[in-house]
Design a protein around this motif. Sequence first.
Motif, PDB file in Angstrom:
ATOM      1  N   GLY A  50       2.765   0.857   3.155  1.00  0.00           N
ATOM      2  CA  GLY A  50       3.291   2.481   2.512  1.00  0.00           C
ATOM      3  C   GLY A  50       2.488   3.358   1.424  1.00  0.00           C
ATOM      4  O   GLY A  50       2.584   4.477   1.551  1.00  0.00           O
ATOM      5  N   ASP A  51       1.693   2.605   0.865  1.00  0.00           N
ATOM      6  CA  ASP A  51       0.967   3.847   0.172  1.00  0.00           C
ATOM      7  C   ASP A  51       0.222   4.081  -0.137  1.00  0.00           C
ATOM      8  O   ASP A  51      -0.583   4.788  -0.715  1.00  0.00           O
ATOM      9  CB  ASP A  51       0.990   2.282  -1.545  1.00  0.00           C
ATOM     10  N   SER A  52      -0.473   3.846   1.686  1.00  0.00           N
ATOM     11  CA  SER A  52      -2.011   4.647   2.041  1.00  0.00           C
ATOM     12  C   SER A  52      -2.350   4.987   3.173  1.00  0.00           C
ATOM     13  O   SER A  52      -1.341   3.285   3.787  1.00  0.00           O
ATOM     14  CB  SER A  52      -2.933   4.138   0.964  1.00  0.00           C
ATOM     15  N   LYS A  56       1.184   5.381   4.409  1.00  0.00           N
ATOM     16  CA  LYS A  56       1.300   6.715   4.198  1.00  0.00           C
ATOM     17  C   LYS A  56       1.823   7.675   4.678  1.00  0.00           C
ATOM     18  O   LYS A  56       2.510   8.109   4.708  1.00  0.00           O
ATOM     19  CB  LYS A  56       0.397   6.947   2.675  1.00  0.00           C
ATOM     20  N   ILE A  71       8.691   2.057   0.146  1.00  0.00           N
ATOM     21  CA  ILE A  71       7.924   1.392   0.075  1.00  0.00           C
ATOM     22  C   ILE A  71       7.458   0.080   0.114  1.00  0.00           C
ATOM     23  O   ILE A  71       7.589   0.392  -1.695  1.00  0.00           O
ATOM     24  CB  ILE A  71       6.538   2.970  -0.141  1.00  0.00           C
ATOM     25  N   TYR A  73       4.342  -2.870  -1.113  1.00  0.00           N
ATOM     26  CA  TYR A  73       2.784  -2.379  -1.253  1.00  0.00           C
ATOM     27  C   TYR A  73       2.351  -3.142  -2.168  1.00  0.00           C
ATOM     28  O   TYR A  73       3.431  -4.502  -2.732  1.00  0.00           O
ATOM     29  CB  TYR A  73       2.613  -1.074  -1.983  1.00  0.00           C
ATOM     30  N   ASP A  79      -1.505   5.132  -6.041  1.00  0.00           N
ATOM     31  CA  ASP A  79      -1.697   5.557  -4.466  1.00  0.00           C
ATOM     32  C   ASP A  79      -0.113   5.578  -3.844  1.00  0.00           C
ATOM     33  O   ASP A  79       0.639   6.579  -3.640  1.00  0.00           O
ATOM     34  CB  ASP A  79      -2.295   4.934  -3.170  1.00  0.00           C
ATOM     35  N   ALA A  80       0.480   4.830  -4.748  1.00  0.00           N
ATOM     36  CA  ALA A  80       2.169   5.062  -4.184  1.00  0.00           C
ATOM     37  C   ALA A  80       2.734   5.567  -5.187  1.00  0.00           C
ATOM     38  O   ALA A  80       3.482   6.481  -4.152  1.00  0.00           O
ATOM     39  CB  ALA A  80       2.432   3.194  -4.756  1.00  0.00           C
ATOM     40  N   THR A  83       1.720   8.928  -3.539  1.00  0.00           N
ATOM     41  CA  THR A  83       3.086   9.224  -2.135  1.00  0.00           C
ATOM     42  C   THR A  83       4.774   9.788  -2.431  1.00  0.00           C
ATOM     43  O   THR A  83       5.083  10.367  -2.100  1.00  0.00           O
ATOM     44  CB  THR A  83       3.164   7.881  -0.631  1.00  0.00           C
ATOM     45  N   GLN A  84       4.831   8.227  -3.653  1.00  0.00           N
ATOM     46  CA  GLN A  84       6.413   8.452  -4.015  1.00  0.00           C
ATOM     47  C   GLN A  84       6.588  10.064  -4.186  1.00  0.00           C
ATOM     48  O   GLN A  84       7.595  10.797  -3.723  1.00  0.00           O
ATOM     49  CB  GLN A  84       6.649   7.761  -4.688  1.00  0.00           C
ATOM     50  N   CYS A  94      12.074   8.305  -2.401  1.00  0.00           N
ATOM     51  CA  CYS A  94      11.079   7.326  -2.530  1.00  0.00           C
ATOM     52  C   CYS A  94      11.404   6.597  -3.186  1.00  0.00           C
ATOM     53  O   CYS A  94      11.628   6.659  -4.259  1.00  0.00           O
ATOM     54  CB  CYS A  94       9.825   7.728  -1.899  1.00  0.00           C
TER      55      CYS A  94
END
Length: 286
Positions: A50-52, A56, A71, A73, A79-80, A83-84, A94
Amino acid sequence: MQKQSEEKKLRPKQKQRRPGKESKMTPVPNTEPVKQENKLDGKVALITGGDSGIGKATALLFAANGADIAIAYLSETDDAKATQEEIREMGRECLLIKGDLSKEVNCKKAVDKTIDTFSKLDILVNNAALHWETESLEEISTEQLERTFANNVFSYFWVTKYALAHLKEGSAIVNTSSVTAYRGSGKLIDYAATKGAIISFTRSLAQSLAPRKIRVNAVAPGPIWTPLIVSTFDEKRVAEFGSDTPMGRAGEPNEVATCFLFLASDDSTYMTGQCLHPNGGEIVNA
């Protein structure tokens, strides 16, 4: 068997003249509009990868619809964290869980940390995937084959196995497959094989969990513009990526995320064991 047959006897025998009157039916069909905002209000979703990319976009859309997100990852912490931050700006929580899901212990850890933080789990999105382009089957090493299946298939089994202790009636599982599961890929043979396995896993698990009223569905994206593309293919392939679809372009992650929201929400309460195909217009034998 007796219990299942009793559950299927939902409506009394009744007959009307054609075309029939809805008001005379017992029970009357439910035609109320499905909720259009905050479709996941108060729910918790665990999204692997779910990081990208697609993961994401799905995490952000779930959060925009009221869900708190965990998430899992592999390694892209920058990236994570980005997103958070976006999710927290929406007022949702998150949790980031770093780890290699090709190892069973990390799959269990991802579920355990989600429960430790949120005390429940309502939605599981198995999305993490890797692939390597090769010219022929002979070039695929045993190491690559095992890693591809461990990451793309075994992790789905393991994460789901540990999540099932916490999922309840009304929960949803959504697995990420691929258009390559249906049409194959001459240069992604092992990857396409894993995506085919995910379709069979989805259909079988849906049958297994139907008595528990837990739905299991899948999404099979076509060419979608994600970091995995630019990290896998050469510059020419990247430049042309998606141009061979009927729509003439690659899709964006947020054009796929809506499929995940549909399958995770009450919009799809009469769907299980199914697969959606956001692929730019390619016709596949679904």
